[in-house]
Design a protein around this motif. Structure first.
Motif, PDB file in Angstrom:
ATOM      1  N   GLU A 188       0.838  -1.201   0.000  1.00 48.71           N
ATOM      2  CA  GLU A 188       0.000   0.000   0.000  1.00 48.71           C
ATOM      3  C   GLU A 188       0.868   1.245   0.000  1.00 48.71           C
ATOM      4  OE1 GLU A 188      -2.169  -0.498   3.568  1.00 48.71           O
ATOM      5  OE2 GLU A 188      -3.458  -2.084   2.809  1.00 48.71           O
ATOM      6  N   THR A 191       2.109   2.584  -3.349  1.00 49.90           N
ATOM      7  CA  THR A 191       1.034   3.311  -4.032  1.00 49.90           C
ATOM      8  C   THR A 191       0.846   4.686  -3.419  1.00 49.90           C
ATOM      9  OG1 THR A 191      -0.084   1.220  -4.507  1.00 49.90           O
ATOM     10  CG2 THR A 191      -1.397   3.222  -4.697  1.00 49.90           C
ATOM     11  N   ASP A 192       0.881   4.751  -2.080  1.00 44.70           N
ATOM     12  CA  ASP A 192       0.747   6.036  -1.384  1.00 44.70           C
ATOM     13  C   ASP A 192       1.847   7.004  -1.805  1.00 44.70           C
ATOM     14  OD1 ASP A 192      -1.492   5.385  -0.001  1.00 44.70           O
ATOM     15  OD2 ASP A 192      -0.482   4.860   1.860  1.00 44.70           O
ATOM     16  N   GLN A 194       3.614   7.004  -4.568  1.00 42.81           N
ATOM     17  CA  GLN A 194       3.434   7.396  -5.962  1.00 42.81           C
ATOM     18  C   GLN A 194       2.321   8.427  -6.118  1.00 42.81           C
ATOM     19  OE1 GLN A 194       2.971   4.052  -8.567  1.00 42.81           O
ATOM     20  NE2 GLN A 194       2.706   5.282 -10.406  1.00 42.81           N
ATOM     21  N   GLU A 195       1.200   8.201  -5.444  1.00 43.65           N
ATOM     22  CA  GLU A 195       0.046   9.094  -5.590  1.00 43.65           C
ATOM     23  C   GLU A 195       0.268  10.441  -4.917  1.00 43.65           C
ATOM     24  OE1 GLU A 195      -3.218   6.893  -4.017  1.00 43.65           O
ATOM     25  OE2 GLU A 195      -3.521   5.707  -5.851  1.00 43.65           O
ATOM     26  N   ASN A 196       1.092  10.477  -3.880  1.00 39.91           N
ATOM     27  CA  ASN A 196       1.235  11.708  -3.099  1.00 39.91           C
ATOM     28  C   ASN A 196       2.577  12.405  -3.294  1.00 39.91           C
ATOM     29  OD1 ASN A 196      -1.248  11.883  -1.161  1.00 39.91           O
ATOM     30  ND2 ASN A 196      -0.638   9.725  -1.136  1.00 39.91           N
ATOM     31  N   CYS A 198       3.955  14.303  -5.627  1.00 42.09           N
ATOM     32  CA  CYS A 198       3.946  15.702  -6.047  1.00 42.09           C
ATOM     33  C   CYS A 198       3.169  16.612  -5.096  1.00 42.09           C
ATOM     34  CB  CYS A 198       3.370  15.818  -7.459  1.00 42.09           C
ATOM     35  SG  CYS A 198       4.496  15.243  -8.757  1.00 42.09           S
ATOM     36  N   HIS A 199       2.429  16.014  -4.170  1.00 42.87           N
ATOM     37  CA  HIS A 199       1.616  16.823  -3.247  1.00 42.87           C
ATOM     38  C   HIS A 199       2.356  17.139  -1.952  1.00 42.87           C
ATOM     39  CE1 HIS A 199      -1.710  16.226  -5.941  1.00 42.87           C
ATOM     40  NE2 HIS A 199      -1.648  14.918  -5.806  1.00 42.87           N
ATOM     41  N   ARG A 315       4.177  10.277   4.804  1.00 39.73           N
ATOM     42  CA  ARG A 315       4.213   8.905   4.310  1.00 39.73           C
ATOM     43  C   ARG A 315       5.589   8.323   4.613  1.00 39.73           C
ATOM     44  NH1 ARG A 315      -0.286  10.028   3.791  1.00 39.73           N
ATOM     45  NH2 ARG A 315      -1.793   9.613   2.125  1.00 39.73           N
ATOM     46  N   CYS A 338       6.805  17.582 -11.475  1.00 43.68           N
ATOM     47  CA  CYS A 338       5.783  18.022 -10.525  1.00 43.68           C
ATOM     48  C   CYS A 338       5.611  19.539 -10.599  1.00 43.68           C
ATOM     49  CB  CYS A 338       6.179  17.650  -9.092  1.00 43.68           C
ATOM     50  SG  CYS A 338       6.248  15.882  -8.761  1.00 43.68           S
TER      51      CYS A 338
END
Length: 341
Positions: A188, A191-192, A194-196, A198-199, A315, A338
Motif C-alpha cells: 500500500e 502506491t501512497d 506514488q500518488e502523493n 507531487c503533493h 508517508r 511536478c
C-alpha cells in the motif's frame, strides 16, 4: 475502518462505562450546531495538519463545530496550529481534535464530545498564552456546552492516570493495532508514495541512523547515504547547501509513541534482521564500515511537510524489494515534472 468503541476507550479513556450491546441508548451531545447533512465517517485528510497522529484515522462529518465538509474543517482548524506549538497544555491537541475531527465509532450515530473537565483544563492552561497575544477564549469552546464526567465523553489525560497494570497491558496491545497516519503496509505504501509524491514538498530515499522517542513523537535521523528526491516543493537542486549528506537532519513521526509503523517497527525485531543483517554486514564492510544500528534496516521512502520548523512525515514505507527495483521506482517518481508548490 472506523475505530471500535473498545479500542477508543483503551486509547483515550471514556468517562462513562457503557454497554456496547445497546448502542441505541448512546448518542452524541448536541452542542447547539445544527446541520442538514447526514453524519458520516471520513478519513482524516493529510491537509488537516492539526490532527495528524491523533491516534485514529477516521472522523465524523459534520463535526462538533458544525463544519459540513472536510475542506471547511481543515480551513478552520489551521488557525489553531500555533496554539499547539505553544505547549500551553498537554491535552490541547486532544481537545481541539475532538471538536474539529471527532472520532468515528461505528456503534454510535454521531461524534463523542469532550468532557467539560477536558475543556476546562485546556482553557485554564491556554487562556494566559492566548491573552498575551490579544485573543480571548472563543464562545464556541464555552466549557459549559460539554457534558460532565458522569456522561459519555472524552476526559482529560490526568483523569486516565492511576490505571492498573492490566489496563496498561491492554493499551499496549491495542497500540500495536493502531497504524500511524504516515505509515502503511509495504504494498500500500508504494502506491501512497506514488500518488502523493507531487503533493508533498519534501521526499527522501533514506537509511536510518537512529530512531528515538522525543516526548510522544518519534525522531528519525537519516544517514549520510540518504538522498533528497524533492525539497521545498521543487526538485532536489533546491537542497543546495543541504547536500546529499542528511545525517544531521531529522524527520518526525508525530504521536509515534501511540501507534505502530509496520516497516519501522518490524526492523527492530530479531526475526526481521536475520538474513538482512548478514547481507548488510558484507556490503557495509566493502563500503567502509557500518553506519549505525539502524542502518541495517534497509531503505525507506519518505514524504514530509514542514510544520513549526520540523519536517513531519506524511508517508513512510520500508522498501522490501531489491535495489534494482528501487532505482526503477525512483526513476518513475522523478520522470514526470511536478508542479512547484
Amino acid at each position: 475502518m472506523c475505530v471500535s468503541v473498545l479500542s477508543f476507550i483503551l486509547l483515550f479513556g471514556v468517562s462513562h462505562a457503557f454497554d456496547t450491546e445497546a448502542p441505541a441508548q448512546l448518542g452524541p451531545l448536541s452542542l447547539g450546531f445544527s446541520s442538514s447533512v447526514r453524519s458520516v465517517c471520513k478519513p482524516i485528510p493529510s491537509t488537516l495538519s492539526l490532527c495528524h497522529g491523533i491516534g485514529y484515522r477516521h472522523m465524523r462529518i459534520p463535526n462538533l463545530l458544525g463544519h459540513d465538509t472536510l475542506r471547511e474543517a481543515q480551513q478552520q482548524s489551521a488557525a489553531w496550529l500555533p496554539l499547539i506549538s505553544k505547549l500551553c497544555h498537554r491535552d490541547t491537541k486532544k481537545f481541539l481534535c475532538s471538536l474539529f475531527a471527532p472520532v468515528c465509532l461505528p456503534e454510535l450515530s454521531g461524534p463523542i464530545s469532550p468532557c467539560r473537565s477536558l475543556c476546562e483544563v485546556v482553557r485554564d492552561g491556554c487562556v494566559p498564552v492566548m491573552s498575551a497575544f490579544g485573543f480571548p477564549w472563543p464562545e464556541m469552546f464555552n466549557c459549559t456546552r460539554f457534558p460532565r464526567g458522569t456522561e459519555l465523553c472524552i476526559p482529560a489525560t490526568l483523569e486516565q492516570e492511576g490505571r492498573t497494570a492490566e489496563e496498561v497491558r491492554h493499551e499496549e496491545v491495542l497500540k500495536g493495532s493502531v497504524i500511524c497516519d504516515a505509515c502503511s503496509l509495504a504494498a500500500e505504501g508504494e502506491t501512497d508514495i506514488q500518488e502523493n509524491f507531487c503533493h508533498n514538498p519534501y521526499a527522501f530515499k533514506m537509511r536510518l541512523g537512529s530512531v528515538s522517542m522525543v516526548g510522544g513523537d518519534r525522531q528519525l535521523v537519516p544517514t549520510a547515504r540518504s538522498r533528497i528526491l524533492r525539497w521545498a516543493g521543487g526538485g532536489a537542486e533546491r537542497a543546495e547547501g543541504v547536500g546529499g549528506a542528511m545525517a544531521h537532519s531529522a524527520l518526525w513521526l508525530q504521536e509515534g509513541g501511540m501507534c505502530t509503523c509496520p516497516g519501522l517497527d518490524s526492523a527492530e525485531t530479531n526475526e526481521d534482521r536475520g538474513l538482512e543483517e548478514e547481507h548488510m554486514d558484507k556490503r557495509q564492510a566493502k563500503e567502509g564500515g557500518k553506519e549505525g544500528k539502524w542502518a541495517q534496516s534497509g531503505w525507506y521512502l519518505a514524504l514530509a511537510q514542514a510544520e513549526e520548523g520540523r519536517l513531519v512525515l506524511t508517508r513512510l514505507v520500508r522498501w522490501t524489494r531489491g535495489d534494482k527495483e528501487l532505482k526503477k521506482f525512483i526513476r518513475m517518481l522523478l520522470k514526470p515534472s511536478c508542479p512547484e508548490l
